[in-house]
Design a protein around this motif. Sequence first.
Motif, PDB file in Angstrom:
ATOM      1  N   UNK A 956     -55.343 -40.388  13.790  1.00 47.88           N
ATOM      2  CA  UNK A 956     -54.706 -40.582  12.488  1.00 47.88           C
ATOM      3  C   UNK A 956     -53.500 -41.502  12.606  1.00 47.88           C
ATOM      4  N   UNK A 957     -52.698 -41.299  13.651  1.00 52.97           N
ATOM      5  CA  UNK A 957     -51.536 -42.156  13.854  1.00 52.97           C
ATOM      6  C   UNK A 957     -51.982 -43.606  14.090  1.00 52.97           C
ATOM      7  N   UNK A 958     -53.059 -43.781  14.871  1.00 54.11           N
ATOM      8  CA  UNK A 958     -53.558 -45.126  15.155  1.00 54.11           C
ATOM      9  C   UNK A 958     -54.079 -45.817  13.896  1.00 54.11           C
ATOM     10  N   UNK A 959     -54.578 -45.042  12.942  1.00 53.10           N
ATOM     11  CA  UNK A 959     -55.160 -45.628  11.732  1.00 53.10           C
ATOM     12  C   UNK A 959     -54.202 -45.585  10.558  1.00 53.10           C
ATOM     13  N   UNK A 960     -52.899 -45.557  10.844  1.00 57.73           N
ATOM     14  CA  UNK A 960     -51.910 -45.627   9.773  1.00 57.73           C
ATOM     15  C   UNK A 960     -52.097 -46.900   8.968  1.00 57.73           C
ATOM     16  N   UNK A 961     -51.816 -46.821   7.686  1.00 57.42           N
ATOM     17  CA  UNK A 961     -51.928 -47.993   6.824  1.00 57.42           C
ATOM     18  C   UNK A 961     -51.021 -49.127   7.289  1.00 57.42           C
ATOM     19  N   UNK A 962     -49.798 -48.779   7.658  1.00 59.07           N
ATOM     20  CA  UNK A 962     -48.834 -49.801   8.066  1.00 59.07           C
ATOM     21  C   UNK A 962     -48.926 -50.049   9.566  1.00 59.07           C
ATOM     22  N   UNK A 963     -49.151 -51.287   9.985  1.00 62.60           N
ATOM     23  CA  UNK A 963     -49.248 -51.576  11.420  1.00 62.60           C
ATOM     24  C   UNK A 963     -48.015 -51.166  12.202  1.00 62.60           C
ATOM     25  N   UNK A 964     -46.841 -51.223  11.560  1.00 63.02           N
ATOM     26  CA  UNK A 964     -45.611 -50.934  12.284  1.00 63.02           C
ATOM     27  C   UNK A 964     -45.522 -49.491  12.725  1.00 63.02           C
TER      28      UNK A 964
END
Length: 1023
Positions: A956-964
């Motif tokens: 889930x963390x890897x697929x966050x909407x924001x790349x940052x």
Amino acid sequence: MSKMPLYFRKLGLPLIFLSLLSIPFCVISQGQATDELTVLLNLKQQWGNPPALQSWTSSTATPCGWPEINCTGGAVTGLLLRDMNITEPIPPSICDLKNLTQLDLSWNYIPGGFPRALYNCSKLQILDLSQNYFVGPIPSDIDRLSGLNYLDVGGNNFSGNIPAEIGRLSGLQTLNLYQNQFNGTFPKEIGDLVNLEVLEMAYNEFVPAMIPPEFGQLKKLTFLWMKQCNLIGGIPESFSNLSSLEHLDLSGNALTGGIPGSLFSLQNLSYMYLFHNELSGELPTSISSMNLIKIDLAMNNLTGSIPEDFGKLQSLSLLNLYWNQLSGHIPVSIAQLPLLRYFRVFGNKLSGVLPPEFGLYSPLEAFEISANKLSGELPKTLCTNGVLLGVVAYSNNLGGQVPESLGNCNTLRTVQLYNNNFSGELPLGIWTLFNLSSLMVSQNSFSGGLPSKLAWNLSRVEISNNKFSGPIPTEASSWSSLAVLKASNNLFSGNVPEELTSLSRLIILSMDGNQLSGELPSKIISWKSLTTLNFSKNMLSGQIPAAIGSLPHLLDLDLSDNQFSGVIPPELVKLRLTTLNLSSNRLVGRIPDGFNNLVYENSFLSNPDLCADDPMPNIRSCYTRSSKSNKVPSKYLALILVLVIAMFLAAVLFSLFVIREYRRKKLRHDLATWKLTSFQRLGFTEASILSNLTDNTLIGSGGSGKVYRVAVNDLGDYVAVKRIWNNRKLDWRQEKEFAAEVEILGSIRHSNIVKLLCCISSENSKLLVYEYMENQSLDKWLHKNKRALTSRGNSPRRAVLDWPMRLQIAIGAAQGLGYMHHDCSPPIIHRDVKSSNILLDFQFKAKVADFGLAKMLAKHGESHTMSAVAGSFGYFAPEYAYSTRVNEKIDVYSFGVVLLELVTGRQANSGDENTSLTEWAWQHYGEGKPIADALDEEIKEPCNVDEMATVFKLALVCTSRSPSTRPSMKEVLHILQQCSPSERCGGKKVGPEFDFMPLLGSSTYLSSYRRSRKADDSLVYSV
């Protein structure tokens, strides 16, 4: 309250009241009210008439009664349009509202660049544009919004530098820039904002920079949030001037040096987070502040001892020092802190005895000291205040007896004391603690017997490698919640009671290495969930119960080294066994047909009276030839048969000769046009490759060509040949893909990246020759092939990849991608990471493949604009929808999708009826559903649910909407390596227990696949 704008909660009503006082009071004419009504109705129309604004109609005389409108003296002064599903840009006409002071457009879907049209809103004081789809830079003339005292642009896609001119907004009290794609610099001029109280810049990939000393001028600052901002260097001494600071979070950076002692003189500081940096040096020896509540210095490289002065922090409730290299003893003064709730120091090099006062003076809830070198006994006062949730002390040198007081601690949920030197009997009360769910005390010297009653919620009991003895109680039928019972290598004796077979939730039962005797119960009532059954190395006798063959989920069966007799029940063939071991018994008769193959060649050893119909090593043959069963054919019939065969062979040989000559002539003609470029030492020529590109050797095809499996010698060695060849000249796209793949793979070497042996090219044809991956691609194992693949040597393969294998595949792929991102110069972006591009060799080692879409960056940290979107649907990073600028974080996103495939067993494009896998996973998590419900049922076991859940969260963390907000591959690899299969799953656990493991990064978009700052830390701690 849920609709209340963030700035109301942040600044409070006094600021709003002062803002309203700044507006000159006047009587608004009926005509002006009509004009504002017209402006608002036009706004609604230009925004496409959002359903949320249906109450805006011309039937009202004034808009001041609408819930989204604030008025003062009859004039519109505020637009509160949070979460209104607005998808269009901001119209310039919005500034026709001449008295507008507040504008909240947060949590919408507004695209475009920073809205310069707002410059004409001359009275604007509060501007909230957070959680939208704004892109591009913050304009350098932003100081034209000179009246602002609140600016929030967090949760967007702004990029580039933060302009120095922002420091001219002298009235700013709140500046929120968090969670964007800023990849340039941030200015020291922010230090000129002398009225600033809140500064939030977290989750941005700025160019590596030190914290400007000028930030120490912000004397009114109460809240500073610069998590994961690519900070380097030390913490400025000027921070001692931040006299109003209450919350300081500099975690997730690359800060170095020690922690300045002056930092602890901040009398108002309540929170300090510095975890997951690369701080080095020792902890400060002088800490003077008495107001610190939480200290988190975890996941760094801190050395030295724990300072005694930590014991002076009388308000301290949380102390996290785990995953460092701290040594020495734990100061007694820390155990005497009156408010300490969470004490976590696991994964260090601490030694000495534990202070005996722990828990005596404080409401201690979490006590986690595992993976150190601590000795002595556990403190007897850990649960004095009756709120202790967990004792995690495994892998130390602790000894003595477990305190009797823990047997009366009803709040305990987990006790993990394995791999120590404890002895004596466990307190009887521990077995029945009301809330206890896991008891893990393997690898000690405990004695005593199993109790007749267990806690109602106790699901995991691991007591292997101790000195427990006595029979298995007949009252075992009352252990109704038990899912894992691992009691190997103890001194248990007597029969296996039939009552044990009534445990319907039991998944793993390991009683090997004991002194059990008698027969196994013939009626297995309720073991329908059992996956592992191990009674090896006992003295059991009688026949193997045929009822075992009816267990639908059994994967591992080990009854070896006993005295079982009789035949092997044919019902066992129905099982989908991963492992079977019936060796060293007294079994007789034929091995059932389903087991009569080389997959089970070691499953029946040392059973002299067993036989096999087909040859098996060390098993005698059941076959006896009958002389009457075959009649000798007549001599005439034999002669005719020989003649027919001879004629047929002659015809075949003649045909082969003609075809070979034709191919040789054609090949000699073609070879003149081919060029071979080798990157490794080769044992073959281009001729041996070209002559074998036939339909018989074709194993796959894709968008840019076909793949062949070609034998290169007589020893069974193969290569994979990717052919980009359309019987015409290659187009520019194919030429580009070919050049990229050769450029990258020809220059890098890593064991987790597929090896390019050579390339063979002609004017209109391109061939890439790779090492051959026997087990093909990961997606075939996860989604296409549920049965074993045939591999070289006919060695046995799992029908379904189990969790330890999947985790090792994830680690291997992460190592390959991490090498590309962090160790190559310039770094390499793959741009098409997916499960079909992760190949598996004959040992199931993962290797990243297919670099046709990869892009080498000219400079580390600098993104490149691509002319077109590339990659595969379901794995696209969301920024592809509005930008073609790429960096390493697009690979992180795609790898996150692969992690979701590994833990859920679902395909990337089939999360649910109308969602992708990523959207489905975020929705599942955002709705508060148990993570365990999302995991792959084919491999989910109680012993691996924690690790699988951790990887699910990491995905889930890897697929966050924001790349940052996505972690780097180096950070992803670190977390995966900490998830290595635990001892209770057959591996060796060396890291901290994940029941209390802080997970890297933060969540993103928890609701509707979007996120707010309030939810920021919802994935930080996994409890």
